[in-house]
Enzyme design. Structure first.
Site, PDB file in Angstrom:
ATOM      1  N   CYS A 111     -20.688  -4.153 -18.350  1.00 17.75           N
ATOM      2  CA  CYS A 111     -21.219  -3.780 -17.032  1.00 17.75           C
ATOM      3  C   CYS A 111     -20.589  -2.462 -16.568  1.00 17.75           C
ATOM      4  CB  CYS A 111     -20.902  -4.869 -16.002  1.00 17.75           C
ATOM      5  SG  CYS A 111     -21.348  -4.417 -14.306  1.00 17.75           S
TER       6      CYS A 111
ATOM      7  N   CYS B  64     -20.543  -4.459  -7.495  1.00 17.57           N
ATOM      8  CA  CYS B  64     -19.865  -5.291  -8.505  1.00 17.57           C
ATOM      9  C   CYS B  64     -20.398  -6.717  -8.512  1.00 17.57           C
ATOM     10  CB  CYS B  64     -18.356  -5.321  -8.246  1.00 17.57           C
ATOM     11  SG  CYS B  64     -17.476  -6.389  -9.414  1.00 17.57           S
TER      12      CYS B  64
ATOM     13  N   CYS C 242     -20.656  -0.336 -11.039  1.00 17.59           N
ATOM     14  CA  CYS C 242     -19.847   0.397 -10.059  1.00 17.59           C
ATOM     15  C   CYS C 242     -19.896   1.905 -10.336  1.00 17.59           C
ATOM     16  CB  CYS C 242     -18.409  -0.095 -10.082  1.00 17.59           C
ATOM     17  SG  CYS C 242     -17.645  -0.062 -11.711  1.00 17.59           S
TER      18      CYS C 242
ATOM     19  N   CYS D 146     -15.315   3.812   1.922  1.00 17.04           N
ATOM     20  CA  CYS D 146     -16.596   3.608   1.243  1.00 17.04           C
ATOM     21  C   CYS D 146     -16.530   2.313   0.426  1.00 17.04           C
ATOM     22  CB  CYS D 146     -16.889   4.796   0.311  1.00 17.04           C
ATOM     23  SG  CYS D 146     -18.428   4.623  -0.615  1.00 17.04           S
TER      24      CYS D 146
ATOM     25  N   CYS E 197     -18.766   1.256  -4.638  1.00 18.73           N
ATOM     26  CA  CYS E 197     -18.429   0.780  -5.987  1.00 18.73           C
ATOM     27  C   CYS E 197     -18.024  -0.698  -5.985  1.00 18.73           C
ATOM     28  CB  CYS E 197     -17.343   1.644  -6.618  1.00 18.73           C
ATOM     29  SG  CYS E 197     -15.796   1.715  -5.710  1.00 18.73           S
TER      30      CYS E 197
ATOM     31  N   CYS F 193     -14.171  11.269  -4.283  1.00 22.35           N
ATOM     32  CA  CYS F 193     -14.371   9.922  -3.716  1.00 22.35           C
ATOM     33  C   CYS F 193     -14.525  10.004  -2.200  1.00 22.35           C
ATOM     34  CB  CYS F 193     -13.175   9.030  -4.079  1.00 22.35           C
ATOM     35  SG  CYS F 193     -13.167   7.421  -3.277  1.00 22.35           S
TER      36      CYS F 193
ATOM     37  N   ASP G 275       0.788  -1.231   0.000  1.00 22.65           N
ATOM     38  CA  ASP G 275       0.000   0.000   0.000  1.00 22.65           C
ATOM     39  C   ASP G 275       0.823   1.286   0.000  1.00 22.65           C
ATOM     40  OD1 ASP G 275      -2.086   1.847   2.232  1.00 22.65           O
ATOM     41  OD2 ASP G 275      -2.394   1.547   0.084  1.00 22.65           O
TER      42      ASP G 275
HETATM   43  C1  B12 Z   1      -4.045   6.444  -3.682  1.00 20.24           C
HETATM   44  C2  B12 Z   1      -4.899   5.235  -3.296  1.00 20.24           C
HETATM   45  C3  B12 Z   1      -6.267   5.432  -3.043  1.00 20.24           C
HETATM   46  C4  B12 Z   1      -6.964   6.740  -3.358  1.00 20.24           C
HETATM   47  C5  B12 Z   1      -7.172   6.882  -4.878  1.00 20.24           C
HETATM   48  C6  B12 Z   1      -7.748   5.624  -5.517  1.00 20.24           C
HETATM   49  C7  B12 Z   1      -7.329   5.402  -6.971  1.00 20.24           C
HETATM   50  N1  B12 Z   1      -8.146   4.696  -7.731  1.00 20.24           N
HETATM   51  O1  B12 Z   1      -6.279   5.848  -7.338  1.00 20.24           O
HETATM   52  C8  B12 Z   1      -8.269   6.618  -2.532  1.00 20.24           C
HETATM   53  C9  B12 Z   1      -8.036   7.246  -1.141  1.00 20.24           C
HETATM   54  C10 B12 Z   1      -9.508   7.248  -3.173  1.00 20.24           C
HETATM   55  C11 B12 Z   1      -8.373   5.123  -2.362  1.00 20.24           C
HETATM   56  C12 B12 Z   1      -9.565   4.469  -2.108  1.00 20.24           C
HETATM   57  C13 B12 Z   1      -9.671   3.105  -1.933  1.00 20.24           C
HETATM   58  N2  B12 Z   1      -8.655   2.225  -1.805  1.00 20.24           N
HETATM   59 CO1  B12 Z   1      -6.800   2.695  -2.172  1.00 20.24          CO
HETATM   60  N3  B12 Z   1      -4.965   2.889  -2.705  1.00 20.24           N
HETATM   61  C14 B12 Z   1      -4.328   3.938  -3.187  1.00 20.24           C
HETATM   62  C15 B12 Z   1      -2.869   3.543  -3.531  1.00 20.24           C
HETATM   63  C16 B12 Z   1      -1.991   3.994  -2.378  1.00 20.24           C
HETATM   64  C17 B12 Z   1      -2.303   4.108  -4.844  1.00 20.24           C
HETATM   65  C18 B12 Z   1      -3.261   3.921  -6.067  1.00 20.24           C
HETATM   66  C19 B12 Z   1      -2.742   4.713  -7.263  1.00 20.24           C
HETATM   67  O2  B12 Z   1      -1.608   4.544  -7.677  1.00 20.24           O
HETATM   68  N4  B12 Z   1      -3.582   5.605  -7.792  1.00 20.24           N
HETATM   69  C20 B12 Z   1      -3.215   6.429  -8.941  1.00 20.24           C
HETATM   70  C21 B12 Z   1      -4.271   6.339 -10.063  1.00 20.24           C
HETATM   71  C22 B12 Z   1      -3.848   7.056 -11.304  1.00 20.24           C
HETATM   72  O3  B12 Z   1      -4.398   4.971 -10.348  1.00 20.24           O
HETATM   73  P1  B12 Z   1      -5.795   4.283 -10.649  1.00 20.24           P
HETATM   74  O4  B12 Z   1      -6.919   5.155 -10.313  1.00 20.24           O
HETATM   75  O5  B12 Z   1      -5.733   2.959 -10.059  1.00 20.24           O
HETATM   76  O6  B12 Z   1      -5.754   4.219 -12.223  1.00 20.24           O
HETATM   77  C23 B12 Z   1      -4.956   3.282 -12.815  1.00 20.24           C
HETATM   78  C24 B12 Z   1      -5.789   2.311 -13.593  1.00 20.24           C
HETATM   79  O7  B12 Z   1      -7.025   2.812 -13.922  1.00 20.24           O
HETATM   80  C25 B12 Z   1      -4.907   2.042 -14.770  1.00 20.24           C
HETATM   81  N5  B12 Z   1      -5.615   1.605 -15.945  1.00 20.24           N
HETATM   82  C26 B12 Z   1      -5.513   0.362 -16.325  1.00 20.24           C
HETATM   83  N6  B12 Z   1      -6.144   0.169 -17.462  1.00 20.24           N
HETATM   84  C27 B12 Z   1      -6.644   1.331 -17.854  1.00 20.24           C
HETATM   85  C28 B12 Z   1      -7.404   1.678 -18.971  1.00 20.24           C
HETATM   86  C29 B12 Z   1      -7.827   2.953 -19.065  1.00 20.24           C
HETATM   87  C30 B12 Z   1      -8.634   3.358 -20.280  1.00 20.24           C
HETATM   88  C31 B12 Z   1      -7.499   3.874 -18.048  1.00 20.24           C
HETATM   89  C32 B12 Z   1      -8.000   5.290 -18.118  1.00 20.24           C
HETATM   90  C33 B12 Z   1      -6.722   3.519 -16.939  1.00 20.24           C
HETATM   91  C34 B12 Z   1      -6.313   2.227 -16.848  1.00 20.24           C
HETATM   92  O8  B12 Z   1      -4.150   3.182 -15.010  1.00 20.24           O
HETATM   93  C35 B12 Z   1      -4.076   3.979 -13.830  1.00 20.24           C
HETATM   94  C36 B12 Z   1      -2.626   4.037 -13.360  1.00 20.24           C
HETATM   95  O9  B12 Z   1      -2.173   2.756 -13.025  1.00 20.24           O
HETATM   96  C37 B12 Z   1      -3.012   1.971  -3.631  1.00 20.24           C
HETATM   97  C38 B12 Z   1      -1.754   1.178  -3.223  1.00 20.24           C
HETATM   98  C39 B12 Z   1      -0.694   1.193  -4.323  1.00 20.24           C
HETATM   99  N7  B12 Z   1       0.525   1.485  -3.902  1.00 20.24           N
HETATM  100  O10 B12 Z   1      -0.973   0.943  -5.471  1.00 20.24           O
HETATM  101  C40 B12 Z   1      -4.186   1.657  -2.669  1.00 20.24           C
HETATM  102  C41 B12 Z   1      -5.168   0.549  -3.075  1.00 20.24           C
HETATM  103  C42 B12 Z   1      -5.515   0.706  -4.543  1.00 20.24           C
HETATM  104  N8  B12 Z   1      -6.382   0.858  -2.311  1.00 20.24           N
HETATM  105  C43 B12 Z   1      -7.048  -0.181  -1.925  1.00 20.24           C
HETATM  106  C44 B12 Z   1      -8.340  -0.158  -1.311  1.00 20.24           C
HETATM  107  C45 B12 Z   1      -8.817  -1.432  -0.599  1.00 20.24           C
HETATM  108  C46 B12 Z   1      -9.131   0.995  -1.382  1.00 20.24           C
HETATM  109  C47 B12 Z   1     -10.639   1.102  -1.046  1.00 20.24           C
HETATM  110  C48 B12 Z   1     -11.485  -0.078  -1.518  1.00 20.24           C
HETATM  111  C49 B12 Z   1     -10.833   1.315   0.476  1.00 20.24           C
HETATM  112  C50 B12 Z   1     -12.288   1.615   0.903  1.00 20.24           C
HETATM  113  N9  B12 Z   1     -13.147   0.636   0.955  1.00 20.24           N
HETATM  114  O11 B12 Z   1     -12.590   2.751   1.177  1.00 20.24           O
HETATM  115  C51 B12 Z   1     -11.028   2.410  -1.831  1.00 20.24           C
HETATM  116  C52 B12 Z   1     -11.511   2.076  -3.287  1.00 20.24           C
HETATM  117  C53 B12 Z   1     -11.821   3.296  -4.109  1.00 20.24           C
HETATM  118  C54 B12 Z   1     -11.569   3.036  -5.604  1.00 20.24           C
HETATM  119  N10 B12 Z   1     -12.609   2.759  -6.333  1.00 20.24           N
HETATM  120  O12 B12 Z   1     -10.401   3.082  -6.010  1.00 20.24           O
HETATM  121  C55 B12 Z   1      -6.350  -1.471  -2.338  1.00 20.24           C
HETATM  122  C56 B12 Z   1      -7.150  -2.047  -3.537  1.00 20.24           C
HETATM  123  C57 B12 Z   1      -7.142  -3.557  -3.633  1.00 20.24           C
HETATM  124  C58 B12 Z   1      -7.854  -3.988  -4.942  1.00 20.24           C
HETATM  125  N11 B12 Z   1      -8.546  -5.107  -4.908  1.00 20.24           N
HETATM  126  O13 B12 Z   1      -7.778  -3.270  -5.943  1.00 20.24           O
HETATM  127  C59 B12 Z   1      -4.880  -0.969  -2.666  1.00 20.24           C
HETATM  128  C60 B12 Z   1      -4.193  -1.742  -3.801  1.00 20.24           C
HETATM  129  C61 B12 Z   1      -4.050  -1.102  -1.374  1.00 20.24           C
HETATM  130  C62 B12 Z   1      -3.596  -2.556  -1.081  1.00 20.24           C
HETATM  131  N12 B12 Z   1      -2.305  -2.770  -0.968  1.00 20.24           N
HETATM  132  O14 B12 Z   1      -4.411  -3.444  -0.988  1.00 20.24           O
HETATM  133  N13 B12 Z   1      -7.167   4.523  -2.535  1.00 20.24           N
END
Ligand code: B12
Length: 318
Positions: free
Chosen positions: A191, A248, A194, A241, A244, A214, A134
């Site tokens: 689908c 699923c 979410c 929260c 989403c 969020c 994380d």
């Molecule tokens: C910052 C962070 C958050 C932030 C931002 C979330 C986000 N989506 O980025 C916040 C605080 C909102 C958050 C919330 C949650 N989090 Co969080 N978080 C992180 C963290 C530290 C970094 C994620 C990151 O790099 N974000 C940057 C953005 C740009 O990445 P992204 O949104 O994922 O987008 C990527 C993908 O979409 C991808 N992508 C792939 N294919 C495609 C195709 C297209 C067209 C596009 C556009 C993008 C795309 O590209 C992007 C870059 O990689 C990770 C741990 C880690 N080191 O990875 C945990 C992590 C993702 N979180 C986790 C969890 C459990 C949660 C929550 C469920 C907790 C809760 N119940 O409240 C929520 C879920 C919300 C959600 N829907 O994401 C888990 C998820 C486990 C899993 N099964 O995925 C992680 C992996 C921690 C862990 N070690 O378990 N989190």
């Protein structure tokens, strides 16, 4: 390249350490780096400056561990099929997200990754390894997809075909070359449950979450006053929260698979807002001890409780 070592590492992770999933990814730079950079430029990360400060390392395991060749990706399930969709708690209670109602996964996963590193080093003397969970600067979901553990769903969570998305991730980065597993492909299809289920409309598009909208971000990570625009959709969410994920179909279909090390602490499923409102700093430290709730300091506990009350007033209810 030792296939046997790779198989032994995965077997040890699953059967000795109690992980739900294990797979191996190559350590070459991640495609998500460009998306991350664009996301940061848009300001979608809000006050999470740590993401911008470490962006260059996040998408390149070779910068996380010099000489990295392979990443052992693991996941631990906290999925209880019985958990009802939506905030579990009644309006007078404070809702805690399902991943946070249990022992802190950072510690549970990290201690096991250290044992996995020692197992690897015993079999490959001189091997360099580094655990990550994380807070470490890595794009964990993209590595997990590359290792075949699941795919990145439209809600940006990693989804596994059998276990769903209520799985928590960890990695062991190493300079040992191990044969990689096959990446998982996308199974969301048409689908978008979410995206429509998000109470605060945080998704700008599939796989594009604006963290500033969020409720998990607002309640856990946001520094400063609670975002006024999110008050009407907050409900009684105190920490995180699940909306989403609850929507699923892969989670609906998945059977119970919560690992014993992440067994829930039942008292966290029904915290009274009134009691929390009377609690002092020490009292909160006791309630949050040993769980992810520790990330919420006392001033933000008070902030979130006040936000829930104001949100209720705005909705004209409790
Ligand atoms: C910052 C962070 C958050 C932030 C931002 C979330 C986000 N989506 O980025 C916040 C605080 C909102 C958050 C919330 C949650 N989090 Co969080 N978080 C992180 C963290 C530290 C970094 C994620 C990151 O790099 N974000 C940057 C953005 C740009 O990445 P992204 O949104 O994922 O987008 C990527 C993908 O979409 C991808 N992508 C792939 N294919 C495609 C195709 C297209 C067209 C596009 C556009 C993008 C795309 O590209 C992007 C870059 O990689 C990770 C741990 C880690 N080191 O990875 C945990 C992590 C993702 N979180 C986790 C969890 C459990 C949660 C929550 C469920 C907790 C809760 N119940 O409240 C929520 C879920 C919300 C959600 N829907 O994401 C888990 C998820 C486990 C899993 N099964 O995925 C992680 C992996 C921690 C862990 N070690 O378990 N989190």
């Amino acid at each position: 390249m030792s296939g046997d070592l790779a198989a032994d590492i995965k077997r040890f992770a699953l059967h000795e350490l109690g992980f739900s999933l294990a797979g191996i990814a190559g350590a070459d730079p991640l495609a998500g780096g460009a998306r991350l950079a664009e996301w940061l430029t848009r300001g979608n990360h809000g006050t999470m400056a740590f993401l911008a400060d470490t962006a260059a390392v996040r998408c390149d395991p070779g910068r996380f561990l010099a000489g990295a060749r392979s990443v052992v990706c693991v996941a631990m399930s906290y999925h209880e099929a019985s958990a009802p969709p939506g905030p579990a708690a009644a309006p007078e209670q404070a809702a805690v997200a399902r991943y946070a109602r249990r022992p802190d996964y950072h510690r549970v996963i990290r201690t096991r990754l250290v044992r996995l590193g020692r197992f690897l080093a015993a079999r490959a003397p001189g091997a360099a390894w580094r655990p990550a969970v994380d807070t470490a600067p890595l794009l964990e979901k993209e590595l997990a997809q590359r290792a075949g553990l699941g795919w990145i769903g439209k809600n940006t969570c990693l989804v596994n075909r059998t276990l769903g998305s209520e799985i928590l991730l960890g990695e062991l980065v190493t300079d040992v070359t191990l044969p990689p597993d096959r990446p998982e492909t996308d199974h969301c299809g048409t689908c978008s449950a979410c995206l429509t289920a998000c109470p605060s409309r945080a998704f700008e598009a599939a796989r594009l979450l604006d963290a500033r909208r969020c409720l998990a971000y607002a309640t856990i990570e946001h520094r400063g006053d609670f975002p006024a625009a999110l008050l009407p959709s907050l409900g009684n969410r105190l920490f995180g929260c699940d909306a989403c994920q609850s929507a699923c179909p892969w989670n609906r279909r998945a059977g119970p698979s919560c690992v014993p090390a992440l067994a829930p602490r039942d008292h966290l499923a029904g915290l009274s807002r009134a009691q929390l409102g009377r609690i002092d700093r020490e009292g909160w430290a006791t309630v949050a001890a040993g769980t992810p709730l520790r990330r919420l300091d006392y001033p933000r506990l008070v902030r979130n409780l006040q936000a829930i009350a104001r949100g209720g007033e705005l909705r004209g209810g409790a």
